[in-house]
Scaffold this motif. Sequence first.
Motif, mmCIF file in Angstrom:
data_model
loop_
_atom_site.group_PDB
_atom_site.id
_atom_site.type_symbol
_atom_site.label_atom_id
_atom_site.label_comp_id
_atom_site.label_asym_id
_atom_site.label_seq_id
_atom_site.Cartn_x
_atom_site.Cartn_y
_atom_site.Cartn_z
ATOM 1 N N ARG A 10 0.840 -1.196 0.000
ATOM 2 C CA ARG A 10 0.000 0.000 0.000
ATOM 3 C C ARG A 10 0.876 1.247 0.000
ATOM 4 O O ARG A 10 1.901 1.302 0.665
ATOM 5 C CB ARG A 10 -0.906 0.013 1.228
ATOM 6 N N TYR A 11 0.436 2.242 -0.751
ATOM 7 C CA TYR A 11 0.997 3.597 -0.669
ATOM 8 C C TYR A 11 -0.096 4.475 -0.084
ATOM 9 O O TYR A 11 -0.993 4.925 -0.788
ATOM 10 C CB TYR A 11 1.409 4.114 -2.049
ATOM 11 N N GLY A 12 -0.024 4.694 1.232
ATOM 12 C CA GLY A 12 -1.118 5.392 1.890
ATOM 13 C C GLY A 12 -2.375 4.559 1.803
ATOM 14 O O GLY A 12 -2.404 3.381 2.191
ATOM 15 N N GLU A 15 -3.897 0.794 -2.711
ATOM 16 C CA GLU A 15 -3.381 -0.571 -2.707
ATOM 17 C C GLU A 15 -2.751 -0.853 -4.067
ATOM 18 O O GLU A 15 -3.452 -1.066 -5.056
ATOM 19 C CB GLU A 15 -4.508 -1.549 -2.405
ATOM 20 N N ALA A 16 -1.416 -0.836 -4.116
ATOM 21 C CA ALA A 16 -0.706 -1.035 -5.387
ATOM 22 C C ALA A 16 -0.643 -2.501 -5.784
ATOM 23 O O ALA A 16 -0.653 -2.828 -6.976
ATOM 24 C CB ALA A 16 0.703 -0.461 -5.295
ATOM 25 N N THR A 42 6.396 -1.979 -8.587
ATOM 26 C CA THR A 42 6.218 -2.150 -7.135
ATOM 27 C C THR A 42 6.597 -3.565 -6.708
ATOM 28 O O THR A 42 7.206 -3.764 -5.651
ATOM 29 C CB THR A 42 4.776 -1.836 -6.733
ATOM 30 N N VAL A 51 10.667 -1.219 -0.988
ATOM 31 C CA VAL A 51 9.308 -0.959 -0.527
ATOM 32 C C VAL A 51 8.964 -1.994 0.527
ATOM 33 O O VAL A 51 9.248 -3.176 0.347
ATOM 34 C CB VAL A 51 8.297 -1.039 -1.700
ATOM 35 N N TYR A 54 2.822 -4.406 3.003
ATOM 36 C CA TYR A 54 1.790 -4.296 4.039
ATOM 37 C C TYR A 54 1.550 -5.663 4.668
ATOM 38 O O TYR A 54 1.395 -5.802 5.873
ATOM 39 C CB TYR A 54 0.511 -3.730 3.423
#
Length: 235
Positions: A10-12, A15-16, A42, A51, A54
């Motif tokens: 997740r980026y903030g 959900e990538a 990603t 990265v 999560y």
Amino acid sequence: MLEVHDLTVRYGNIEALRDVSLRVDEGDVVALIGANGAGKTTTLRAISGLVRPYRGSIRYRGQELTRLSAERVTAMGIAHVPEGRAIFANLSVQENLLLATYARRDRSRVQEDLDLVYSLLPRLAERRRQNAGTLSGGEQQMLAIGRALMSRAQVMLLDEPSMGLAPVLVVEIFRLLQEINRQGTTLLLVEQNARMALQIARRAYVLEAGRIVLAGAAREVASDPAVRDAYLGAA
């Protein structure tokens, strides 16, 4: 050799990646294809420690990677060739190559590996004292791949190695990747040129909106009608 299981990033609030699972066997060439924004970059960044996931698991030769730093992941034998090459423009070709050996303990073998890179990439040998920023796009991509080889990587993660290159150079880069694989390096390849990627890969995954929607032998994936329509165009 490398196994990703139920990986979510997740980026903030965005959900990538969601529950992505894939595997790369030793000696494999595995292609990861998909549209822009699908989550391909990603995925590579999560594997290489750039990265933090999560949730989910990334295991390399049985060892969990998800809490390791990027430096530690690199030292274990995983090299990341990023999109955009990320070379040091003001350093010479040879200085860029030698930077990849900073974590190596076998200093006596560095020259041997430098000779190997120059034999694979004679254009770099000709330009070894030239500033990297003055190289052509294709030569810079070769330098980025050569730098990964200098780290003695067992697995190479490649993000869009053909991006922005003329067709003749694309063919040259893919021939280089095949030779690197023949010499024993395992490849996980993210590539928008799906046709070329599927030609050299043994297995493939299709990523859409952060999820794996298709997986299998590269030949079978290439023959899937939806893949042909979306990524391969007319035969």
